[in-house]
Write a protein that holds these residues in place. Sequence first.
Motif, PDB file in Angstrom:
ATOM      1  N   MET A 252      71.005  35.540-104.120  1.00  7.63           N
ATOM      2  CA  MET A 252      71.048  34.511-103.091  1.00  7.63           C
ATOM      3  C   MET A 252      72.465  34.022-102.810  1.00  7.63           C
ATOM      4  N   VAL A 253      73.349  34.062-103.828  1.00 12.04           N
ATOM      5  CA  VAL A 253      74.692  33.521-103.662  1.00 12.04           C
ATOM      6  C   VAL A 253      75.685  34.608-103.246  1.00 12.04           C
ATOM      7  N   LYS A 254      76.818  34.157-102.714  1.00 14.21           N
ATOM      8  CA  LYS A 254      77.891  35.076-102.295  1.00 14.21           C
ATOM      9  C   LYS A 254      78.374  35.894-103.490  1.00 14.21           C
ATOM     10  N   SER A 255      78.646  35.216-104.612  1.00 11.68           N
ATOM     11  CA  SER A 255      78.984  35.884-105.868  1.00 11.68           C
ATOM     12  C   SER A 255      78.676  34.941-107.023  1.00 11.68           C
ATOM     13  N   CYS A 256      78.391  35.542-108.188  1.00 13.29           N
ATOM     14  CA  CYS A 256      78.002  34.722-109.338  1.00 13.29           C
ATOM     15  C   CYS A 256      78.438  35.400-110.626  1.00 13.29           C
ATOM     16  N   GLY A 257      79.201  34.652-111.433  1.00 14.83           N
ATOM     17  CA  GLY A 257      79.632  35.146-112.727  1.00 14.83           C
ATOM     18  C   GLY A 257      78.610  34.835-113.805  1.00 14.83           C
ATOM     19  N   ASP A 258      79.020  34.952-115.061  1.00 11.79           N
ATOM     20  CA  ASP A 258      78.156  34.717-116.214  1.00 11.79           C
ATOM     21  C   ASP A 258      78.250  33.278-116.703  1.00 11.79           C
ATOM     22  N   ASN A 259      77.257  32.914-117.500  1.00 13.53           N
ATOM     23  CA  ASN A 259      77.197  31.626-118.180  1.00 13.53           C
ATOM     24  C   ASN A 259      77.208  30.455-117.188  1.00 13.53           C
TER      25      ASN A 259
ATOM     26  N   ILE B  92      72.583  25.286-114.404  1.00 13.48           N
ATOM     27  CA  ILE B  92      72.235  24.340-113.357  1.00 13.48           C
ATOM     28  C   ILE B  92      71.117  23.460-113.896  1.00 13.48           C
ATOM     29  N   GLY B  93      71.364  22.156-113.962  1.00 13.25           N
ATOM     30  CA  GLY B  93      70.414  21.212-114.529  1.00 13.25           C
ATOM     31  C   GLY B  93      69.202  20.988-113.640  1.00 13.25           C
ATOM     32  N   SER B  94      68.358  20.092-114.077  1.00 15.69           N
ATOM     33  CA  SER B  94      67.141  19.795-113.322  1.00 15.69           C
ATOM     34  C   SER B  94      67.448  18.902-112.118  1.00 15.69           C
ATOM     35  N   ASN B  95      66.612  19.013-111.116  1.00 20.46           N
ATOM     36  CA  ASN B  95      66.715  18.207-109.887  1.00 20.46           C
ATOM     37  C   ASN B  95      68.028  18.400-109.141  1.00 20.46           C
ATOM     38  N   VAL B  96      68.630  19.577-109.256  1.00 16.60           N
ATOM     39  CA  VAL B  96      69.843  19.890-108.497  1.00 16.60           C
ATOM     40  C   VAL B  96      69.400  20.515-107.176  1.00 16.60           C
ATOM     41  N   ARG B  97      69.941  20.012-106.085  1.00 20.93           N
ATOM     42  CA  ARG B  97      69.619  20.522-104.745  1.00 20.93           C
ATOM     43  C   ARG B  97      70.838  21.282-104.237  1.00 20.93           C
ATOM     44  N   ILE B  98      70.641  22.553-103.875  1.00 21.62           N
ATOM     45  CA  ILE B  98      71.741  23.375-103.363  1.00 21.62           C
ATOM     46  C   ILE B  98      71.344  23.896-101.990  1.00 21.62           C
ATOM     47  N   LEU B  99      72.202  23.620-101.001  1.00 22.90           N
ATOM     48  CA  LEU B  99      72.034  24.130 -99.638  1.00 22.90           C
ATOM     49  C   LEU B  99      73.099  25.185 -99.376  1.00 22.90           C
ATOM     50  N   GLY B 100      72.801  26.162 -98.558  1.00 24.88           N
ATOM     51  CA  GLY B 100      73.790  27.167 -98.188  1.00 24.88           C
ATOM     52  C   GLY B 100      74.149  28.113 -99.311  1.00 24.88           C
ATOM     53  N   TRP B 101      73.152  28.549-100.075  1.00 22.98           N
ATOM     54  CA  TRP B 101      73.379  29.449-101.209  1.00 22.98           C
ATOM     55  C   TRP B 101      74.276  30.631-100.840  1.00 22.98           C
ATOM     56  N   GLU B 102      74.084  31.189 -99.637  1.00 26.16           N
ATOM     57  CA  GLU B 102      74.808  32.397 -99.240  1.00 26.16           C
ATOM     58  C   GLU B 102      76.307  32.154 -99.052  1.00 26.16           C
ATOM     59  N   HIS B 103      76.737  30.902 -99.081  1.00 24.35           N
ATOM     60  CA  HIS B 103      78.159  30.547 -98.948  1.00 24.35           C
ATOM     61  C   HIS B 103      78.741  30.025-100.259  1.00 24.35           C
ATOM     62  N   LEU B 104      77.991  30.189-101.342  1.00 22.97           N
ATOM     63  CA  LEU B 104      78.383  29.685-102.661  1.00 22.97           C
ATOM     64  C   LEU B 104      78.971  30.821-103.495  1.00 22.97           C
TER      65      LEU B 104
END
Length: 134
Positions: A1-8, A11-23
């Motif tokens: 879903m994200v632009k790129s993602c490393g290891d480790n 993301i805690g509970s109740n975190v809202r993220i918009l625009g995953w593809e730009h993260l």
Amino acid sequence: MVKSCGDNIRIGSNVRILGWEHLDVEYNISIHDNCYIDATGGLTLENNVSIAHSSSILTTNHGWSDTTLPIKYNPIKKSPVHIKSDVWVGCGCRILNGVTIYSRAVVAAGAVVNKDVEENSVYGGVPAKKIKDI
């Protein structure tokens, strides 16, 4: 879903993220409970970034140039946020669009960051200002 993602990545509970593809997240990232992250305008989190609970990162803002429309219906302005390596964002902070937080910086709890944060420094307040070097 994200632009790129490393290891480790945590993301805690109740975190809202918009625009995953730009993260874009590197490694050793923690985003604690109850954060609001709007990456629609582009968000980069480099290595070893910690974002404490109840913080917000906004990469968009309302425009108001068209006076024939209510502000909430004016076009949205997008501007990326870049958080460089080894940054700690304290609890309840607001990081506004267009900001870069440079390496090895601390943003004190409750700060509203509307301008770039220098490397090796502590910023705090509303609006955030440099408190000291580290």
